[in-house]
Design a protein around this motif. Structure first.
Motif, PDB file in Angstrom:
ATOM      1  N   ALA A   1       0.823  -1.239  -0.302  1.00 13.28           N
ATOM      2  CA  ALA A   1      -0.107  -0.291   0.034  1.00 13.28           C
ATOM      3  C   ALA A   1       0.824   1.396   0.019  1.00 13.28           C
ATOM      4  CB  ALA A   1      -0.931  -0.012   1.376  1.00 13.28           C
ATOM      5  N   LEU A   2       1.938   1.171   0.760  1.00 16.57           N
ATOM      6  CA  LEU A   2       2.889   2.277   0.820  1.00 16.57           C
ATOM      7  C   LEU A   2       3.739   2.656  -0.521  1.00 16.57           C
ATOM      8  CD1 LEU A   2       4.092   1.987   4.464  1.00 16.57           C
ATOM      9  CD2 LEU A   2       2.576   4.100   3.709  1.00 16.57           C
ATOM     10  N   ILE A   3       3.959   1.481  -1.126  1.00 15.20           N
ATOM     11  CA  ILE A   3       4.676   1.715  -2.433  1.00 15.20           C
ATOM     12  C   ILE A   3       3.559   2.167  -3.548  1.00 15.20           C
ATOM     13  CG2 ILE A   3       5.544   0.326  -4.445  1.00 15.20           C
ATOM     14  CD1 ILE A   3       7.522   0.934  -2.266  1.00 15.20           C
ATOM     15  N   ALA A   4       2.311   1.608  -3.513  1.00 17.88           N
ATOM     16  CA  ALA A   4       1.390   2.186  -4.338  1.00 17.88           C
ATOM     17  C   ALA A   4       1.046   3.887  -4.027  1.00 17.88           C
ATOM     18  CB  ALA A   4       0.066   1.427  -4.128  1.00 17.88           C
ATOM     19  N   ARG A   5       1.109   4.116  -2.979  1.00 20.12           N
ATOM     20  CA  ARG A   5       0.868   5.433  -2.686  1.00 20.12           C
ATOM     21  C   ARG A   5       2.043   6.424  -3.040  1.00 20.12           C
ATOM     22  NH1 ARG A   5      -0.241   5.969   3.543  1.00 20.12           N
ATOM     23  NH2 ARG A   5      -1.635   4.641   2.643  1.00 20.12           N
ATOM     24  N   GLY A   6       3.061   6.218  -3.217  1.00 21.59           N
ATOM     25  CA  GLY A   6       4.156   6.820  -4.042  1.00 21.59           C
ATOM     26  C   GLY A   6       4.546   7.799  -3.320  1.00 21.59           C
ATOM     27  N   GLY A   7       4.527   7.839  -1.658  1.00 16.40           N
ATOM     28  CA  GLY A   7       4.975   9.007  -0.997  1.00 16.40           C
ATOM     29  C   GLY A   7       6.473   8.760  -0.232  1.00 16.40           C
ATOM     30  N   ARG A   8       6.804   9.161   0.813  1.00 18.55           N
ATOM     31  CA  ARG A   8       7.805   9.332   1.391  1.00 18.55           C
ATOM     32  C   ARG A   8       8.489   7.951   1.767  1.00 18.55           C
ATOM     33  NH1 ARG A   8      12.436  12.030   2.047  1.00 18.55           N
ATOM     34  NH2 ARG A   8      13.139  12.290   4.097  1.00 18.55           N
ATOM     35  N   TYR A   9       7.669   6.726   1.907  1.00 18.22           N
ATOM     36  CA  TYR A   9       8.275   5.292   2.090  1.00 18.22           C
ATOM     37  C   TYR A   9       8.652   4.937   0.912  1.00 18.22           C
ATOM     38  CZ  TYR A   9       8.275   0.227   2.722  1.00 18.22           C
ATOM     39  OH  TYR A   9       8.648  -0.977   2.756  1.00 18.22           O
ATOM     40  N   ALA A  10       7.756   5.257  -0.245  1.00 17.99           N
ATOM     41  CA  ALA A  10       8.195   4.624  -1.651  1.00 17.99           C
ATOM     42  C   ALA A  10       9.502   5.325  -2.003  1.00 17.99           C
ATOM     43  CB  ALA A  10       6.927   5.049  -2.566  1.00 17.99           C
ATOM     44  N   GLU A  11       9.557   6.658  -1.892  1.00 15.43           N
ATOM     45  CA  GLU A  11      10.934   7.377  -2.051  1.00 15.43           C
ATOM     46  C   GLU A  11      12.274   6.722  -1.494  1.00 15.43           C
ATOM     47  OE1 GLU A  11      12.988  11.807  -1.581  1.00 15.43           O
ATOM     48  OE2 GLU A  11      11.075  11.303  -0.706  1.00 15.43           O
ATOM     49  N   LEU A  12      12.034   6.684  -0.107  1.00 13.17           N
ATOM     50  CA  LEU A  12      13.159   6.034   0.515  1.00 13.17           C
ATOM     51  C   LEU A  12      13.531   4.498   0.026  1.00 13.17           C
ATOM     52  CD1 LEU A  12      12.446   7.321   4.143  1.00 13.17           C
ATOM     53  CD2 LEU A  12      14.227   8.172   2.488  1.00 13.17           C
ATOM     54  N   PHE A  13      12.411   3.781  -0.161  1.00 17.71           N
ATOM     55  CA  PHE A  13      12.558   2.319  -0.819  1.00 17.71           C
ATOM     56  C   PHE A  13      13.378   2.254  -1.955  1.00 17.71           C
ATOM     57  CE2 PHE A  13      11.124  -1.491  -2.863  1.00 17.71           C
ATOM     58  CZ  PHE A  13      11.740  -2.525  -1.933  1.00 17.71           C
ATOM     59  N   HIS A  14      12.984   3.041  -3.005  1.00 16.84           N
ATOM     60  CA  HIS A  14      13.515   3.034  -4.248  1.00 16.84           C
ATOM     61  C   HIS A  14      14.909   3.571  -4.433  1.00 16.84           C
ATOM     62  CE1 HIS A  14       9.907   1.787  -6.128  1.00 16.84           C
ATOM     63  NE2 HIS A  14       9.179   2.734  -5.939  1.00 16.84           N
ATOM     64  N   LEU A  15      15.230   4.563  -3.285  1.00 19.92           N
ATOM     65  CA  LEU A  15      16.635   4.897  -3.108  1.00 19.92           C
ATOM     66  C   LEU A  15      17.397   3.975  -2.792  1.00 19.92           C
ATOM     67  CD1 LEU A  15      15.991   8.479  -1.482  1.00 19.92           C
ATOM     68  CD2 LEU A  15      17.011   8.125  -3.630  1.00 19.92           C
ATOM     69  N   GLN A  16      16.901   3.016  -1.773  1.00 20.65           N
ATOM     70  CA  GLN A  16      17.889   1.838  -1.420  1.00 20.65           C
ATOM     71  C   GLN A  16      17.746   1.090  -2.364  1.00 20.65           C
ATOM     72  OE1 GLN A  16      16.662   0.427   2.632  1.00 20.65           O
ATOM     73  NE2 GLN A  16      17.319   2.251   3.541  1.00 20.65           N
ATOM     74  N   SER A  17      16.780   0.595  -3.109  1.00 21.25           N
ATOM     75  CA  SER A  17      16.809  -0.395  -4.224  1.00 21.25           C
ATOM     76  C   SER A  17      17.765   0.061  -5.278  1.00 21.25           C
ATOM     77  CB  SER A  17      15.566  -0.468  -4.806  1.00 21.25           C
ATOM     78  OG  SER A  17      14.363  -0.939  -3.538  1.00 21.25           O
ATOM     79  N   GLU A  18      17.807   1.153  -5.496  1.00 25.88           N
ATOM     80  CA  GLU A  18      18.663   1.535  -6.603  1.00 25.88           C
ATOM     81  C   GLU A  18      20.247   1.408  -6.291  1.00 25.88           C
ATOM     82  OE1 GLU A  18      20.094   5.827  -9.062  1.00 25.88           O
ATOM     83  OE2 GLU A  18      18.402   5.876  -7.330  1.00 25.88           O
TER      84      GLU A  18
END
Length: 615
Positions: free
Chosen positions: A589-606
């Motif tokens: 749900a947080l990834i789909a929302r595209g908010g703060r969590y998604a931003e930090l998650f994608h930064l770490q994934s990158e």
């Protein structure tokens, strides 16, 4: 007395303090209570020996008088002097034996007092609430008390016992001197006046020196720690810091010695003045004895006994004032200690309230706000979260977002400034703090690595209960630590530190599993894990979280992590930023929302995919 540690302020307080008889009485009463409570039997034995020694001193004076009378008689004979000789030998032996025994008793009493002080100081340090413990004022006072916990009580003990013994001897010898000639006592007493003035001045100067030199001594001690500390040893060698650190240490020590030499010279000159003046006063007493013999007011035998009495009494007068000086010098320590020990009283609300429930269905926070002492920005501001029984809930966010602070409040280590925490609707403010903490287990990122056996490192999670080897092994197995612990030289009884004989050290990941076993051993309904996988490699981290639910066995878990890959399996994730909850939901749900969590998650994934740190 204030809690100030400013050297100039402390010195001003010391100079303004009147060394009155009232203050002396208070210090003597405090010292007496200190010694009596720590070693009552040794204290009484010491008093008996002091009285015996004082009586023996008087016996020596009378024996000398009888001996001289017998020797100067016209019909002198061995039978006439045998009794005085025997009495003199006996009295001398009593004084010598008493002094020797008292020396050992003083050592035992001093250790008993030191032990009592350490027990009280450490009791306060381990019981005071965390907010008070972390305050600068408490830490300053704790450092001062610890620095004096061995030396000052011993000094008070020795000063008190020496003063009491000297006082007893002065009284007995004074009465003895009066029987020889009432005029001699005032002359000997006058010799004590210079010693009184010198003693007061020396006490003030000694305390002033201690206050001025404290910052330098503390800094010198810090460099000594850097050179000798186990945790610092690797970096000291890696950067070749040894010569530079030793140079700083030697320079600080030399500065201290320069100040000490000046201080010692001043005290030496002051002591010389006092001793010279006192010697002149005693010389006047001896001249008076000669004058009285010449005038026929004293016999030669009485004069000889008077000389002995004057010499003994002058020594005891010096001992009396020396003991009082020791007590005066320790007055600040006693005051500081009294203030510190007031923290031993159970903090307000610590045991008040009902007992926390054994289990819960729901824990909620509402408007939770908290600020650390001395800060203007709140660490938490209006935080609302919910933990349900059996859930795994994660807290994520950047450094300083308030995650660990929230964990401490949920664990009952802090009380919130505003808002409430409730267990099944009951405000934890209505629960006793100790029972609440008993229902929570916390594994902080900076957990303690006890230099004890592996078994003890685990069972400290519930140390009040009897040792249960099966339970210890089960906790170690659940955390993944049992395998490597069983391969140690003495298995679970192996000390986990090379600083002790037979001890071994563990890797960071192994230590983290031992700490997790400690948390599981506690068997509390709420488990809080702060970065539980920080020292684990990716494989070990995956294995840990894959088995986390089964390891928790239905308990509720709140875990904090900077690694977003580890929180994907959590039932619910709270994202904190600047002390506030900014997002809530599960991973998808947080990834789909595209908010703060998604931003930090994608930064770490990158960073994992490209092998480069995020920019």
């Amino acid at each position: 007395m204030t809690a100030t540690t400013d050297p100039l302020t402390l010195w001003a307080e010391a100079r303004s303090e009147q060394r009155s008889l009232r203050q002396l009485g208070r210090l003597v009463r405090s010292s007496t209570a200190l010694v009596r409570s720590a070693a009552p039997r040794l204290y009484v034995t010491q008093l008996v020996l002091q009285v015996a020694a004082a009586g023996a001193l008087a016996g020596q004076v009378f024996a000398v008088r009888s001996l001289l009378t017998g020797m100067l008689a016209e019909d002198t004979s061995m039978s006439r002097v045998a009794a005085p000789v025997a009495a003199l030998v006996t009295a001398t032996a009593v004084v010598a034996v008493s002094g020797s025994v008292q020396g050992q008793l003083r050592r035992l009493v001093g250790e008993a007092v030191s032990r009592s002080m350490w027990q009280r100081v450490l009791g306060v340090a381990s019981r005071v609430d965390l907010r008070t413990f972390e305050s600068p004022a408490f830490q300053d006072r704790l450092m001062r008390v610890q620095a004096s916990a061995l030396s000052r009580p011993y000094q008070v003990t020795q000063g008190l016992l020496a003063a009491m013994g000297a006082l007893a001897a002065c009284v007995v010898l004074g009465i003895t001197l009066i029987t020889i000639s009432p005029w001699l006592l005032p002359l000997v007493a006058a010799a004590g006046i210079p010693m009184t003035l010198v003693s007061r001045s020396e006490s003030r100067r000694e305390f002033a020196f201690a206050v001025r030199s404290t910052p330098l001594v503390r800094l010198r001690g810090y460099f000594a720690l850097l050179l000798s500390g186990r945790d610092e040893a690797k970096e000291v060698r890696a950067f070749n810091l040894g010569p530079w650190l030793r140079g700083r240490f030697d320079g600080l020590y030399e500065d201290y010695l320069v100040h000490l030499r000046r201080h010692a010279l001043r005290l030496g000159l002051l002591g010389l003045l006092g001793q010279t003046t006192s010697a002149l006063a005693l010389g006047s007493a001896l001249i008076a004895i000669v004058w009285m013999v010449d005038g026929g007011m004293l016999t030669v035998a009485a004069a000889g006994a008077g000389i002995v009495a004057v010499r003994f009494l002058s020594t005891q007068v010096q001992g009396l004032f020396g003991g009082l000086r020791s007590i005066f010098e320790s007055g600040l320590f006693l005051d500081d200690l009294d203030i510190f020990l007031r923290h031993a009283q159970t903090p307000a609300g610590e045991e008040d309230g009902s007992t926390a429930p054994v289990t819960f269905s729901r824990i909620e926070t509402s408007g939770l706000t908290f600020s650390y002492p001395g800060t203007t920005t709140p660490a938490l501001a209006g935080v609302d979260i919910t933990l349900r029984a059996g859930e795994v809930v994660a807290l994520v966010g950047e450094n300083g977002s308030g995650k660990t602070t929230l964990a401490k409040l949920l664990a009952g280590l802090y009380r919130p400034d505003e808002g409430r925490i409730s267990w099944d609707g009951q405000d934890i403010a209505d629960l006793s703090a100790s029972s609440l903490r008993d229902r929570v287990t916390v594994l902080f990122q900076d957990f303690v690595r006890y230099a004890l056996s592996a078994s003890d490192n685990i069972r400290v999670g519930r140390i009040t209960e009897p040792l249960d080897p099966a339970r210890t092994a089960a906790a170690a197995e659940a955390s993944g630590a049992l395998g490597f612990l069983e391969r140690l030289p003495d298995r679970m009884e192996t000390p986990l530190s090379p600083i002790f004989e037979g001890g071994v050290d563990l890797s960071g990941g192994q230590w983290q599993r031992v700490a997790l076993a400690r948390a599981l051993y506690r068997d509390a309904p709420l488990v809080i894990l702060d970065e539980p996988s920080a020292a684990l490699d990716p494989r070990a981290e995956h294995e840990l979280f894959a088995a986390l639910r089964s390891s928790l066995q239905g308990r509720t878990a709140l875990f904090i992590s900077h690694r977003f890959s580890t929180v994907r399996g959590a039932d619910r994730i709270y994202v904190l930023d600047a002390g506030r909850v900014v997002e809530e939901g599960d991973h998808d749900a947080l990834i789909a929302r595209g908010g703060r969590y998604a931003e930090l998650f994608h930064l770490q994934s990158e960073a994992y995919v490209t092998g480069q740190a995020p920019r």
